[in-house]
Write an enzyme that holds these catalytic residues in place. Sequence first.
Site, short mmCIF file in Angstrom:
data_model
loop_
_atom_site.label_atom_id
_atom_site.label_comp_id
_atom_site.label_asym_id
_atom_site.label_seq_id
_atom_site.Cartn_x
_atom_site.Cartn_y
_atom_site.Cartn_z
N ARG A 190 21.35 11.76 -23.19
CA ARG A 190 21.82 11.19 -21.92
C ARG A 190 23.34 11.32 -21.82
O ARG A 190 23.88 11.63 -20.76
CB ARG A 190 21.40 9.73 -21.81
N CYS A 252 26.64 1.33 -21.44
CA CYS A 252 25.29 1.86 -21.69
C CYS A 252 24.65 2.17 -20.35
O CYS A 252 25.30 2.65 -19.44
CB CYS A 252 24.47 0.87 -22.52
#
Length: 298
Positions: A190, A252
Amino acid sequence: MFSVGKKISFILPIKGVLQKLKDNAQKTVLLDATWYLPTDTKNGKKEYLESRLPGAQYFDIDEAKDHKNPLPHMLPPADEFASYVGKLGIDRNTNVIIYDRKGFFSSPRVFWTFKVFGHEHVFLFPNAFNAWKTEGLELETGEPRTPKPVVYEGAKLNKDLVASFDDIVKVIESPDAAGVHIVDARAHERFLGNVPESRPGLASGHIPTSINIPFTETTAAGITAPKPEEDLEKVFSSHGLTDKSVPIITSCGSGVTASVLFAALKECGFKDVRVYDESWSGYGKRANEDSSLLATGP
C-alpha cells in the site's frame, strides 16, 4: 499526559491487571476496544455482547467520534468524549485498562484517545483473552453489566499528541527544517502504491518524505501483543529511528494502526510522538485531487 523524558510503563501483563483489580476494583474499569477493518466480516460489539472479561465495558470508536466529520472515527470533541466515557462509569481518576480481542490491534487507538484528552491512569492489556484463559479465569457471558454514570471533568485535547494535515504539509515542504519523521504503518504494498485502497476515492501511494514501518513489524505473530522492548528498539533502529528526541508523526489508513506505532514508540521512550488522526482516509482523498501530495514507489 506523558512526562517529557520519562519512560512510562503502561503495558500490563495479566499479573499487573489482576493486581490493579485486587487493589482498587471500584476505581478500575476494563474496556473492550475490539474493532475490525471494514473488509472483515467480524463485529467487535457483537463479540463483546457474547463474551467479555468480567465487568468490561465496550468502547466503540465509531460511536465516540466526531459525528460532524465524514472521515472514519475521527477524535470526538472533548465534551463528547467526557460524556461518552462518563456513561461507562469512568471519571478522571479511574484506572482504565484497555484490551481488544485480536490482542494488540485496536486497543492502542483507544489508549491514545484517552491520552489525547489528558487521562493519566490508562493502560494496555495485550493478548488479554489468551492470558485470561491461561490463568484459568472465566469470561463473562450474557447481558453486560450496566455501569453507574459519573461525571468526567477536565477533558481537554492535547495538541501535542495529534497531527493535522497542515502539520504534514509543513514537513513535506521543508523536511529538514521541520525535523520531523512521518512514519506510515500501512502494509508495504500500500505504501508503494502497488495496490488499490479499499476505501473508494483514495489515491494509492504515500506521503512524500515518509518512511514505512508496517505496524506488524512491531507486533508478535497474529498481532496478539507488542514485541519486547529490545526487539522494538531494533525495528526502529533499522529504519533510522535512533534519536528519541526527534519528533515523529505516525499515520496509517484511518488512525488505528498508527496508534499501534504510537504505543510501541512510547514504550521505547520516544518523547515526541503524534498520530495523524485522519491518516490516509483523509490524505488519500486530498492526494487524489492534488498529485503534488502523492509519492509512489520506494
